[in-house]
Design a protein around this motif. Structure first.
Motif, PDB file in Angstrom:
ATOM      1  N   MET A  75      25.013 -23.579  -7.377  1.00 40.52           N
ATOM      2  CA  MET A  75      23.894 -23.884  -6.481  1.00 40.52           C
ATOM      3  C   MET A  75      22.604 -24.040  -7.297  1.00 40.52           C
ATOM      4  N   ALA A  76      22.420 -23.157  -8.279  1.00 36.63           N
ATOM      5  CA  ALA A  76      21.216 -23.235  -9.116  1.00 36.63           C
ATOM      6  C   ALA A  76      21.202 -24.531  -9.928  1.00 36.63           C
ATOM      7  N   LYS A  77      22.381 -24.936 -10.420  1.00 38.54           N
ATOM      8  CA  LYS A  77      22.468 -26.208 -11.159  1.00 38.54           C
ATOM      9  C   LYS A  77      21.973 -27.363 -10.304  1.00 38.54           C
ATOM     10  N   MET A  78      22.399 -27.364  -9.042  1.00 45.89           N
ATOM     11  CA  MET A  78      21.994 -28.446  -8.143  1.00 45.89           C
ATOM     12  C   MET A  78      20.500 -28.375  -7.839  1.00 45.89           C
ATOM     13  N   LYS A 110      12.190 -41.315  -3.908  1.00 42.62           N
ATOM     14  CA  LYS A 110      13.430 -40.837  -4.519  1.00 42.62           C
ATOM     15  C   LYS A 110      14.057 -39.821  -3.580  1.00 42.62           C
ATOM     16  N   ILE A 111      15.266 -40.100  -3.148  1.00 45.57           N
ATOM     17  CA  ILE A 111      15.981 -39.203  -2.234  1.00 45.57           C
ATOM     18  C   ILE A 111      17.306 -38.850  -2.885  1.00 45.57           C
ATOM     19  N   SER A 112      17.553 -37.561  -3.060  1.00 42.37           N
ATOM     20  CA  SER A 112      18.814 -37.142  -3.670  1.00 42.37           C
ATOM     21  C   SER A 112      19.579 -36.289  -2.677  1.00 42.37           C
ATOM     22  N   ASP A 113      20.892 -36.446  -2.673  1.00 40.06           N
ATOM     23  CA  ASP A 113      21.660 -35.444  -1.941  1.00 40.06           C
ATOM     24  C   ASP A 113      22.791 -34.945  -2.813  1.00 40.06           C
ATOM     25  N   PHE A 114      22.923 -33.626  -2.821  1.00 39.00           N
ATOM     26  CA  PHE A 114      23.921 -32.939  -3.634  1.00 39.00           C
ATOM     27  C   PHE A 114      24.822 -32.169  -2.670  1.00 39.00           C
ATOM     28  N   GLU A 115      26.114 -32.439  -2.773  1.00 34.07           N
ATOM     29  CA  GLU A 115      27.065 -31.776  -1.882  1.00 34.07           C
ATOM     30  C   GLU A 115      27.898 -30.781  -2.674  1.00 34.07           C
ATOM     31  N   MET A 116      27.994 -29.578  -2.173  1.00 36.27           N
ATOM     32  CA  MET A 116      28.708 -28.513  -2.889  1.00 36.27           C
ATOM     33  C   MET A 116      29.770 -27.921  -1.987  1.00 36.27           C
ATOM     34  N   LYS A 117      30.944 -27.650  -2.579  1.00 38.66           N
ATOM     35  CA  LYS A 117      32.028 -26.987  -1.834  1.00 38.66           C
ATOM     36  C   LYS A 117      31.626 -25.553  -1.535  1.00 38.66           C
ATOM     37  N   LEU A 118      31.903 -25.136  -0.297  1.00 42.87           N
ATOM     38  CA  LEU A 118      31.719 -23.725   0.039  1.00 42.87           C
ATOM     39  C   LEU A 118      32.960 -22.935  -0.406  1.00 42.87           C
TER      40      LEU A 118
END
Lengths: 264, 264, 264
Positions: A75-78, A110-118
């Motif tokens: 999460m911190a990386k993102m 600039k719009i970013s989206d980062f998706e992470m597995k729960l």
């Protein structure tokens, strides 16, 4: 459906930096009142409690209480990929096994989206009762961080002693001993530079310095830190998060060997 | 006899920093028109082309075309010894097996000369034809560098997709996926902050991020970067060098595995 | 009883940073005239001499001459805990085997005391006679540090040659050779930017660069450095400590192999 929009996205970046060294995996709990977390550190000695109240978000939609298990390092990386002025939105669909962090630059270019597995994280939520403390010290957070860092170049533990006059931090190690005394001082130009001691009775407690050095990762969140001490309770090191809530770190005192040895 | 005097010596320092990680040994080609280099990276995947036109030098004397083989790391070590405001002169006598870099401080109080052995470097000069590209993106160079760095904390490859609205950079890895969209934006205060998309047809190509991260070592040379994309051609990442020329990095797209797998 | 109060405590911090890499353990000698140290580096090649005159201290009490053996790394660790604006007091009771460093913040709100065990350090005090030097160069200390650092990226030794026009620093190594010439220059805006050569006769001497790079740890102590050279004597690299004294580094020249080989 969950959608939490935080204009001052850098707060969330700082929150993650403050806790990711202490805790690997944790559940973020989201309810109508706020976004919170409670977790033990990986050695099961210290406890972290985070609260970001719903009022602090520009937009806060949480249809039902959910608990989202996350790896805090990932999460911190993102979140590191968010600019310091970015707006951050946390999004999750009902029943989804992912969470999305959306970053919008101030100009919207600039719009970013980062998706992470729960993930599934085992946790038991501890009730932390409100308690009366023998002594509460409020001081500049950078000063506290500096003292913890300085003392750990000399020893492994710190004795915190509070008297009416101020607070003393002491340590000793192979190369010698160190005492740092911060006097109560309320007559400063800026209120955040004050050192304020509220004391019901004198207290002197010993703690492992390495946990304190982890706690001081919270320094960028607040100009001041509050240290609440009682001989029968874990110390609470609290960084307020402006308008939103707090990070609180709890750590049980060490039983002082000197006390043991001095018994008949 | 060769004598090239560059008043803005820091340009040459930045050029070396931009290419030394990618290329170990290379021939610098010197002719009446300019000082140039073309080299493959050590894994023979990416190509670097540098041009510093003769008009950009305060003094430019090159009696006959020569090609000087240099170890770029050693050359960079020497150039690091030049101050940022120093005038740099490159000198070589005819038939000599050494090159001399002379650094003059702005006040002329400090004069340094560094002599380096030349070496034989095998190289074949590739003709790079002028080509038409499907899409050309011009954007702030720091923004591009930031995106490449951010995405490499998530994945190993980047998909660059250009549409009329803007350019999208995507990656995925073990911890999740990321998409960064930069919108076309020409109404900015400073022209170098603009993001401009010239597009003949939409294009979506995949590249290895680690090369892109090497290319972005060119960021200090220019406020903007130009990325030229075509489905049949290597991408060109170009940093202009003010008044003098450019560094161009070429990299062939990866054949996308997803495309392969989706075939019947 | 010893009690030395230094208002500009950062000076003592800088002194320790300047010598701790070169010397492990050393005796600090304290007398009515000042606080001093003389020590060989751990390889017994270079000599450090420090003097802080008693007049430079706000309060200076030294009832009898004493010599206090200290581990400089441990002492430096403790002094690092002093703030840059702190007042530092060095205290030792007669016959005590410890020394105490007290740090007072400018506002007196934070008082620290660090106690360190003294140790026995073998040492012989060398008499260093005042000598006449062939050439004395005074130059900006940052310039000298930069040159030593730059040259050590090329070679291991430096030849320092002084003529009426200026001073030349030369080296050579596997990747090539380097010469840096600093011209005599007294017409500068700020006196500390001057390069001044006092020369009785030309001199050219060779030294190991790694010692010079250690000496330049003294750079933060003074804007200028003085290099005194004679063919029969060790070089003296001196950093004045404003109003108080100096650090001097002594290093014997290398016997130049070229000279040897050129003999019949």
């Amino acid at each position: 459906m969950l959608e939490l929009r935080l204009v001052q996205g850098s707060l969330l970046k700082k929150v993650l930096e403050a806790i990711k060294d202490l805790v690997n995996d944790a559940n973020f709990d989201c309810s109508a009142t706020g976004f919170s977390l409670q977790a033990m550190d990986s050695s099961h000695v210290a406890l972290v409690a985070l609260l970001l109240r719903s009022e602090g978000f520009e937009h806060y939609r949480c249809d039902r209480n959910i608990s989202m298990g996350m790896n805090l390092n990932n999460m911190a990386k993102m979140l590191k990929c968010a600019g310091n002025d970015d707006i951050i939105t946390i999004k999750a669909d009902d029943g989804s096994d992912t969470v999305t962090f959306m970053f919008e630059s101030p100009t919207q270019d600039k719009i970013s989206d980062f998706e992470m597995k729960l993930m599934n994280v085992d946790s038991e939520h501890l009730g932390i009762p409100e308690a009366e403390y023998h002594a509460i010290v409020r001081m500049p957070s950078t000063e506290f961080a500096r003292i913890c860092k300085d003392l750990s170049s000399i020893g492994d533990t710190v004795v915190i002693s509070v008297t009416k006059e101020g607070v003393k931090f002491s340590t000793s190690g192979d190369i010698g001993t160190a005492n740092v005394v911060c006097r109560q001082n309320t007559t400063v130009d800026k209120p955040e530079d004050a050192t304020i001691v509220e004391m019901n009775e004198p207290v002197s407690l010993t703690f492992a310095l390495r946990y304190f050095n982890s706690f001081t990762k919270g320094t960028p969140l607040s100009n001041t830190v509050t240290i609440s001490l009682s001989s029968e309770l874990p110390v609470v090191v609290e960084y307020k998060i402006a308008e939103m809530g707090y990070i609180r770190f709890y750590l049980a005192p060490k039983i002082e060997e000197d006390d043991e040895e001095s018994k008949p």
